[in-house]
Write a protein that holds these residues in place. Structure first.
Motif, PDB file in Angstrom:
ATOM      1  N   ALA A  30      11.957  -0.798   6.154  1.00  0.00           N
ATOM      2  CA  ALA A  30      12.654  -0.180   7.287  1.00  0.00           C
ATOM      3  C   ALA A  30      12.916   1.310   7.059  1.00  0.00           C
ATOM      4  O   ALA A  30      13.145   2.048   8.009  1.00  0.00           O
ATOM      5  CB  ALA A  30      13.984  -0.896   7.538  1.00  0.00           C
ATOM      6  N   PHE A  31      12.846   1.749   5.828  1.00  0.00           N
ATOM      7  CA  PHE A  31      13.165   3.135   5.492  1.00  0.00           C
ATOM      8  C   PHE A  31      11.931   4.044   5.487  1.00  0.00           C
ATOM      9  O   PHE A  31      12.018   5.212   5.124  1.00  0.00           O
ATOM     10  CB  PHE A  31      13.882   3.191   4.136  1.00  0.00           C
ATOM     11  CG  PHE A  31      14.996   2.184   4.045  1.00  0.00           C
ATOM     12  CD1 PHE A  31      16.069   2.242   4.926  1.00  0.00           C
ATOM     13  CD2 PHE A  31      14.961   1.174   3.119  1.00  0.00           C
ATOM     14  CE1 PHE A  31      17.086   1.313   4.867  1.00  0.00           C
ATOM     15  CE2 PHE A  31      15.980   0.235   3.049  1.00  0.00           C
ATOM     16  CZ  PHE A  31      17.041   0.304   3.920  1.00  0.00           C
ATOM     17  N   PHE A  32      10.785   3.496   5.919  1.00  0.00           N
ATOM     18  CA  PHE A  32       9.529   4.241   5.869  1.00  0.00           C
ATOM     19  C   PHE A  32       8.768   4.113   7.178  1.00  0.00           C
ATOM     20  O   PHE A  32       8.918   3.141   7.899  1.00  0.00           O
ATOM     21  CB  PHE A  32       8.651   3.727   4.717  1.00  0.00           C
ATOM     22  CG  PHE A  32       9.298   3.914   3.384  1.00  0.00           C
ATOM     23  CD1 PHE A  32       9.179   5.113   2.709  1.00  0.00           C
ATOM     24  CD2 PHE A  32      10.065   2.910   2.824  1.00  0.00           C
ATOM     25  CE1 PHE A  32       9.810   5.304   1.486  1.00  0.00           C
ATOM     26  CE2 PHE A  32      10.700   3.085   1.600  1.00  0.00           C
ATOM     27  CZ  PHE A  32      10.566   4.292   0.931  1.00  0.00           C
ATOM     28  N   ALA A  33       7.913   5.083   7.437  1.00  0.00           N
ATOM     29  CA  ALA A  33       7.024   5.031   8.604  1.00  0.00           C
ATOM     30  C   ALA A  33       5.964   3.956   8.356  1.00  0.00           C
ATOM     31  O   ALA A  33       5.806   3.476   7.232  1.00  0.00           O
ATOM     32  CB  ALA A  33       6.358   6.388   8.802  1.00  0.00           C
ATOM     33  N   ASN A  34       5.238   3.612   9.375  1.00  0.00           N
ATOM     34  CA  ASN A  34       4.218   2.570   9.247  1.00  0.00           C
ATOM     35  C   ASN A  34       3.021   2.999   8.405  1.00  0.00           C
ATOM     36  O   ASN A  34       2.199   2.180   8.063  1.00  0.00           O
ATOM     37  CB  ASN A  34       3.740   2.116  10.623  1.00  0.00           C
ATOM     38  CG  ASN A  34       4.756   1.232  11.294  1.00  0.00           C
ATOM     39  OD1 ASN A  34       5.589   0.613  10.633  1.00  0.00           O
ATOM     40  ND2 ASN A  34       4.708   1.175  12.603  1.00  0.00           N
ATOM     41  N   LYS A  35       2.928   4.282   8.093  1.00  0.00           N
ATOM     42  CA  LYS A  35       1.833   4.697   7.216  1.00  0.00           C
ATOM     43  C   LYS A  35       2.412   5.096   5.861  1.00  0.00           C
ATOM     44  O   LYS A  35       3.542   5.557   5.762  1.00  0.00           O
ATOM     45  CB  LYS A  35       1.039   5.845   7.830  1.00  0.00           C
ATOM     46  CG  LYS A  35       1.823   7.104   8.085  1.00  0.00           C
ATOM     47  CD  LYS A  35       0.931   8.149   8.732  1.00  0.00           C
ATOM     48  CE  LYS A  35       1.661   9.468   8.804  1.00  0.00           C
ATOM     49  NZ  LYS A  35       0.807  10.532   9.277  1.00  0.00           N
ATOM     50  N   ASN A  36       1.629   4.897   4.845  1.00  0.00           N
ATOM     51  CA  ASN A  36       2.067   5.130   3.474  1.00  0.00           C
ATOM     52  C   ASN A  36       1.815   6.589   3.091  1.00  0.00           C
ATOM     53  O   ASN A  36       0.882   6.903   2.384  1.00  0.00           O
ATOM     54  CB  ASN A  36       1.327   4.174   2.540  1.00  0.00           C
ATOM     55  CG  ASN A  36       1.887   4.197   1.143  1.00  0.00           C
ATOM     56  OD1 ASN A  36       2.879   4.854   0.868  1.00  0.00           O
ATOM     57  ND2 ASN A  36       1.244   3.484   0.254  1.00  0.00           N
ATOM     58  N   ASP A  37       2.705   7.489   3.572  1.00  0.00           N
ATOM     59  CA  ASP A  37       2.492   8.916   3.309  1.00  0.00           C
ATOM     60  C   ASP A  37       3.213   9.412   2.056  1.00  0.00           C
ATOM     61  O   ASP A  37       3.026  10.555   1.664  1.00  0.00           O
ATOM     62  CB  ASP A  37       2.886   9.751   4.532  1.00  0.00           C
ATOM     63  CG  ASP A  37       4.318   9.503   4.987  1.00  0.00           C
ATOM     64  OD1 ASP A  37       5.006   8.646   4.407  1.00  0.00           O
ATOM     65  OD2 ASP A  37       4.735  10.169   5.951  1.00  0.00           O
ATOM     66  N   ASP A  38       4.013   8.565   1.426  1.00  0.00           N
ATOM     67  CA  ASP A  38       4.682   8.937   0.173  1.00  0.00           C
ATOM     68  C   ASP A  38       4.770   7.700  -0.728  1.00  0.00           C
ATOM     69  O   ASP A  38       5.818   7.072  -0.843  1.00  0.00           O
ATOM     70  CB  ASP A  38       6.076   9.507   0.454  1.00  0.00           C
ATOM     71  CG  ASP A  38       6.712  10.149  -0.762  1.00  0.00           C
ATOM     72  OD1 ASP A  38       6.247   9.898  -1.902  1.00  0.00           O
ATOM     73  OD2 ASP A  38       7.681  10.898  -0.594  1.00  0.00           O
ATOM     74  N   PRO A  39       3.656   7.319  -1.356  1.00  0.00           N
ATOM     75  CA  PRO A  39       3.638   6.089  -2.147  1.00  0.00           C
ATOM     76  C   PRO A  39       4.634   6.082  -3.305  1.00  0.00           C
ATOM     77  O   PRO A  39       5.181   5.039  -3.643  1.00  0.00           O
ATOM     78  CB  PRO A  39       2.206   5.987  -2.652  1.00  0.00           C
ATOM     79  CG  PRO A  39       1.556   7.275  -2.362  1.00  0.00           C
ATOM     80  CD  PRO A  39       2.366   7.984  -1.332  1.00  0.00           C
ATOM     81  N   GLN A  40       4.897   7.238  -3.894  1.00  0.00           N
ATOM     82  CA  GLN A  40       5.845   7.293  -4.999  1.00  0.00           C
ATOM     83  C   GLN A  40       7.264   6.943  -4.521  1.00  0.00           C
ATOM     84  O   GLN A  40       7.978   6.189  -5.180  1.00  0.00           O
ATOM     85  CB  GLN A  40       5.829   8.673  -5.657  1.00  0.00           C
ATOM     86  CG  GLN A  40       6.651   8.731  -6.926  1.00  0.00           C
ATOM     87  CD  GLN A  40       6.494  10.059  -7.639  1.00  0.00           C
ATOM     88  OE1 GLN A  40       5.930  11.009  -7.114  1.00  0.00           O
ATOM     89  NE2 GLN A  40       7.006  10.127  -8.855  1.00  0.00           N
ATOM     90  N   LEU A  41       7.665   7.459  -3.371  1.00  0.00           N
ATOM     91  CA  LEU A  41       8.978   7.152  -2.824  1.00  0.00           C
ATOM     92  C   LEU A  41       9.068   5.680  -2.414  1.00  0.00           C
ATOM     93  O   LEU A  41      10.080   5.019  -2.651  1.00  0.00           O
ATOM     94  CB  LEU A  41       9.280   8.054  -1.628  1.00  0.00           C
ATOM     95  CG  LEU A  41      10.694   7.965  -1.073  1.00  0.00           C
ATOM     96  CD1 LEU A  41      11.723   8.401  -2.104  1.00  0.00           C
ATOM     97  CD2 LEU A  41      10.809   8.832   0.184  1.00  0.00           C
ATOM     98  N   LEU A  42       7.992   5.162  -1.833  1.00  0.00           N
ATOM     99  CA  LEU A  42       7.953   3.746  -1.467  1.00  0.00           C
ATOM    100  C   LEU A  42       8.129   2.865  -2.702  1.00  0.00           C
ATOM    101  O   LEU A  42       8.894   1.894  -2.686  1.00  0.00           O
ATOM    102  CB  LEU A  42       6.638   3.426  -0.759  1.00  0.00           C
ATOM    103  CG  LEU A  42       6.436   1.967  -0.338  1.00  0.00           C
ATOM    104  CD1 LEU A  42       7.448   1.555   0.714  1.00  0.00           C
ATOM    105  CD2 LEU A  42       5.023   1.768   0.174  1.00  0.00           C
ATOM    106  N   MET A  43       7.457   3.205  -3.785  1.00  0.00           N
ATOM    107  CA  MET A  43       7.572   2.427  -5.017  1.00  0.00           C
ATOM    108  C   MET A  43       8.968   2.545  -5.625  1.00  0.00           C
ATOM    109  O   MET A  43       9.491   1.589  -6.198  1.00  0.00           O
ATOM    110  CB  MET A  43       6.505   2.857  -6.029  1.00  0.00           C
ATOM    111  CG  MET A  43       5.109   2.445  -5.623  1.00  0.00           C
ATOM    112  SD  MET A  43       4.948   0.672  -5.270  1.00  0.00           S
ATOM    113  CE  MET A  43       5.267  -0.020  -6.873  1.00  0.00           C
ATOM    114  N   GLU A  44       9.583   3.710  -5.486  1.00  0.00           N
ATOM    115  CA  GLU A  44      10.956   3.888  -5.972  1.00  0.00           C
ATOM    116  C   GLU A  44      11.904   2.958  -5.215  1.00  0.00           C
ATOM    117  O   GLU A  44      12.753   2.293  -5.818  1.00  0.00           O
ATOM    118  CB  GLU A  44      11.390   5.343  -5.791  1.00  0.00           C
ATOM    119  CG  GLU A  44      12.753   5.653  -6.349  1.00  0.00           C
ATOM    120  CD  GLU A  44      13.107   7.126  -6.203  1.00  0.00           C
ATOM    121  OE1 GLU A  44      14.307   7.408  -6.131  1.00  0.00           O
ATOM    122  OE2 GLU A  44      12.206   7.981  -6.161  1.00  0.00           O
ATOM    123  N   ALA A  45      11.747   2.887  -3.900  1.00  0.00           N
ATOM    124  CA  ALA A  45      12.575   1.995  -3.087  1.00  0.00           C
ATOM    125  C   ALA A  45      12.289   0.534  -3.424  1.00  0.00           C
ATOM    126  O   ALA A  45      13.221  -0.273  -3.548  1.00  0.00           O
ATOM    127  CB  ALA A  45      12.334   2.254  -1.605  1.00  0.00           C
TER     128      ALA A  45
END
Length: 72
Positions: A30-45
């Motif tokens: 829910a904290f990200f857009a539908n595209k993976n534009d910041d994989p490092q931040l996604l992995m941190e979350a």
């Protein structure tokens, strides 16, 4: 967790609670857009959500917001 991610989590949780009430559940996506534009931040979350907190796929937004706001 970086400060920008904490702020984003609190903002999204607050918005969802205002829209749908205290019982609304969220996943970390829910904290990200539908595209993976910041994989490092996604992995941190994901690391925080899955490994640190051991949350289920969906958790109550009020619970998530309270935990993040209590973090140093």
């Amino acid at each position: 967790m970086r400060e920008s991610l904490k702020q984003k989590i609190v903002e999204v949780c607050t918005r969802k609670i205002e829209q749908k009430g205290d019982n609304v559940g969220l996943s970390f996506y829910a904290f990200f857009a539908n595209k993976n534009d910041d994989p490092q931040l996604l992995m941190e979350a994901a690391q925080w959500w899955i490994m640190t907190q051991r949350f289920d796929h969906f958790e109550k937004a009020v619970k998530i917001r309270a935990i993040v706001q209590a973090m140093p």
